[in-house]
Design a protein around this motif. Structure first.
Motif, PDB file in Angstrom:
ATOM      1  N   LEU A 206       0.843  -1.168   0.024  1.00  0.00           N
ATOM      2  CA  LEU A 206       0.059   0.032   0.042  1.00  0.00           C
ATOM      3  C   LEU A 206       0.879   1.348   0.101  1.00  0.00           C
ATOM      4  O   LEU A 206       0.305   2.262  -0.661  1.00  0.00           O
ATOM      5  CB  LEU A 206      -0.881   0.080   1.167  1.00  0.00           C
ATOM      6  N   ALA A 207       2.179   1.110   0.539  1.00  0.00           N
ATOM      7  CA  ALA A 207       2.779   2.271   0.426  1.00  0.00           C
ATOM      8  C   ALA A 207       3.725   2.354  -0.866  1.00  0.00           C
ATOM      9  O   ALA A 207       4.558   3.285  -1.034  1.00  0.00           O
ATOM     10  CB  ALA A 207       3.885   2.491   1.802  1.00  0.00           C
TER      11      ALA A 207
ATOM     12  N   ASN B 223       6.867   5.672  -3.833  1.00  0.00           N
ATOM     13  CA  ASN B 223       6.574   5.905  -2.443  1.00  0.00           C
ATOM     14  C   ASN B 223       5.196   6.622  -1.930  1.00  0.00           C
ATOM     15  O   ASN B 223       5.037   7.793  -2.538  1.00  0.00           O
ATOM     16  CB  ASN B 223       7.516   6.850  -1.784  1.00  0.00           C
ATOM     17  N   ASN B 224       4.145   6.061  -1.521  1.00  0.00           N
ATOM     18  CA  ASN B 224       2.902   6.389  -1.312  1.00  0.00           C
ATOM     19  C   ASN B 224       2.531   6.442   0.052  1.00  0.00           C
ATOM     20  O   ASN B 224       2.482   5.452   0.912  1.00  0.00           O
ATOM     21  CB  ASN B 224       1.617   5.681  -1.884  1.00  0.00           C
TER      22      ASN B 224
ATOM     23  N   LEU C 121       9.632   1.563   3.398  1.00  0.00           N
ATOM     24  CA  LEU C 121       8.870   0.166   3.482  1.00  0.00           C
ATOM     25  C   LEU C 121       7.667  -0.089   2.581  1.00  0.00           C
ATOM     26  O   LEU C 121       6.597   0.667   2.861  1.00  0.00           O
ATOM     27  CB  LEU C 121       8.522  -0.264   5.066  1.00  0.00           C
ATOM     28  N   PRO C 122       7.503  -1.016   1.691  1.00  0.00           N
ATOM     29  CA  PRO C 122       6.388  -1.153   0.947  1.00  0.00           C
ATOM     30  C   PRO C 122       4.991  -1.588   1.812  1.00  0.00           C
ATOM     31  O   PRO C 122       4.020  -1.253   1.607  1.00  0.00           O
ATOM     32  CB  PRO C 122       6.626  -2.284  -0.040  1.00  0.00           C
ATOM     33  N   ASN C 123       5.599  -2.162   2.872  1.00  0.00           N
ATOM     34  CA  ASN C 123       4.372  -2.776   3.894  1.00  0.00           C
ATOM     35  C   ASN C 123       4.178  -1.934   5.239  1.00  0.00           C
ATOM     36  O   ASN C 123       4.022  -2.235   6.080  1.00  0.00           O
ATOM     37  CB  ASN C 123       4.620  -4.262   4.236  1.00  0.00           C
ATOM     38  N   ASP C 124       4.841  -0.497   5.037  1.00  0.00           N
ATOM     39  CA  ASP C 124       4.541   0.480   6.175  1.00  0.00           C
ATOM     40  C   ASP C 124       3.321   0.346   6.856  1.00  0.00           C
ATOM     41  O   ASP C 124       2.299   0.774   6.194  1.00  0.00           O
ATOM     42  CB  ASP C 124       5.019   1.936   5.501  1.00  0.00           C
ATOM     43  N   PRO C 125       2.964  -0.145   8.167  1.00  0.00           N
ATOM     44  CA  PRO C 125       1.865   0.036   8.579  1.00  0.00           C
ATOM     45  C   PRO C 125       1.163   1.125   8.952  1.00  0.00           C
ATOM     46  O   PRO C 125       0.032   1.329   9.224  1.00  0.00           O
ATOM     47  CB  PRO C 125       2.140  -0.704  10.125  1.00  0.00           C
ATOM     48  N   LYS C 126       1.924   2.418   8.643  1.00  0.00           N
ATOM     49  CA  LYS C 126       1.345   3.857   8.987  1.00  0.00           C
ATOM     50  C   LYS C 126       0.477   4.219   7.519  1.00  0.00           C
ATOM     51  O   LYS C 126      -0.341   5.077   7.765  1.00  0.00           O
ATOM     52  CB  LYS C 126       2.518   4.817   9.009  1.00  0.00           C
TER      53      LYS C 126
END
Length: 279
Positions: free
Chosen positions: A178-179, A202-203, A236-241
């Motif tokens: 999502l990131a 980078n989202n 991080l592609p899976n950044d929890p933020k």
């Protein structure tokens, strides 16, 4: 052991764009499909599908539930940017063990703009809610990889059914970067950008607020086994933020690669144990 080393070398999505551009030259089916037909043989995957119209003013007959009883779930599948890979071919039979009232798939072109794709997905989900009003509360959207990004936008655009209280739709995103997978900041507004472009950038901003009555859960795969989640520098592609506001986030078992993460979750939906993520 050799197979696992190959999975760990899976390149970031940003490095696969040229190959996917070439693959996109081949024709691919897009639109809405029934996904619950009984094949003449178990291995004949494509026999499970039937193209249907999911237009706002379209007929309801193709959309109505066909299987199971009233409490059974209605499942919508949104695959990753590569379409139905081996992971989906393994997941669909696992999901059928839930004896769903009906099951559908939304297939798409990843080179369309996110706004277009999320509008089409939201419109179809709204039509499902209109045509299967007794299905309120048991609509499950299971989205893999890039499909999770489309779905996270789409659930901000859906319209809750009339006179329905509580959650009427549950979105599970699985192994979704999502990131984004790159370090270059995404161009905004994001919805005006092509899905493939956003996935390679980078989202770093949260997604829109889900509509009333929508429950979103993000199920994260690990960079240890899923090459698409490898960091790009400090990104991080899976950044929890990064995710839907208020959505709980769970880490899937670290040994699962990108495709097997979907199979794992599909089996959880199939046997009903996925509800542990909804508490």
């Amino acid at each position: 052991m050799r197979a696992r080393r190959n999975r760990l070398r899976s390149p970031p999505l940003r490095l696969l764009i040229p190959a996917l551009l070439l693959a996109s030259a081949c024709s691919r089916q897009v639109g809405w499909f029934r996904a619950d037909k009984q094949p003449s043989q178990e291995e004949l995957y494509e026999e499970r599908f039937e193209a249907i119209a999911m237009a706002p003013e379209g007929p309801c007959d193709p959309v109505r539930a066909r299987l199971g009883e009233a409490p059974a779930p209605i499942i919508v599948l949104v695959p990753g940017v590569g379409g139905d890979g081996d992971e989906m071919r393994e997941s669909v039979p696992a999901l059928m063990k839930a004896k769903p009232a009906s099951m559908f798939m939304f297939r798409y072109d990843p080179f369309w703009q996110i706004g277009e794709l999320s509008d089409l997905l939201a419109s179809g989900l709204n039509r499902l809610a209109e045509c299967v009003p007794e299905g309120a509360g048991r609509l499950i959207v299971l989205s893999h990889s890039g499909g999770g990004l489309i779905s996270s936008f789409a659930v901000s655009k859906v319209t809750p059914p009339k006179d329905v209280e509580g959650n009427w739709l549950t979105l599970l995103t699985v192994a979704s970067p999502l990131a984004g997978t790159g370090r270059i900041p995404v161009i905004r507004p994001v919805e005006k950008q092509r899905l493939m472009r956003v996935l390679g950038m980078n989202n770093d901003e949260p997604f829109p607020e889900p509509a009333k009555g929508v429950k979103v859960v993000h199920l994260r795969s690990s960079a240890q086994s899923d090459g698409y989640m490898r960091p790009a520098g400090e990104h991080l592609p899976n950044d929890p933020k990064v995710g839907s506001p208020g959505a709980p986030q769970y880490d899937l078992p670290v040994e699962l690669d990108h495709g097997q993460a979907l199979v794992y979750v599909a089996k959880k939906v199939g046997d009903g144990s996925y509800t542990e993520w909804l508490k």
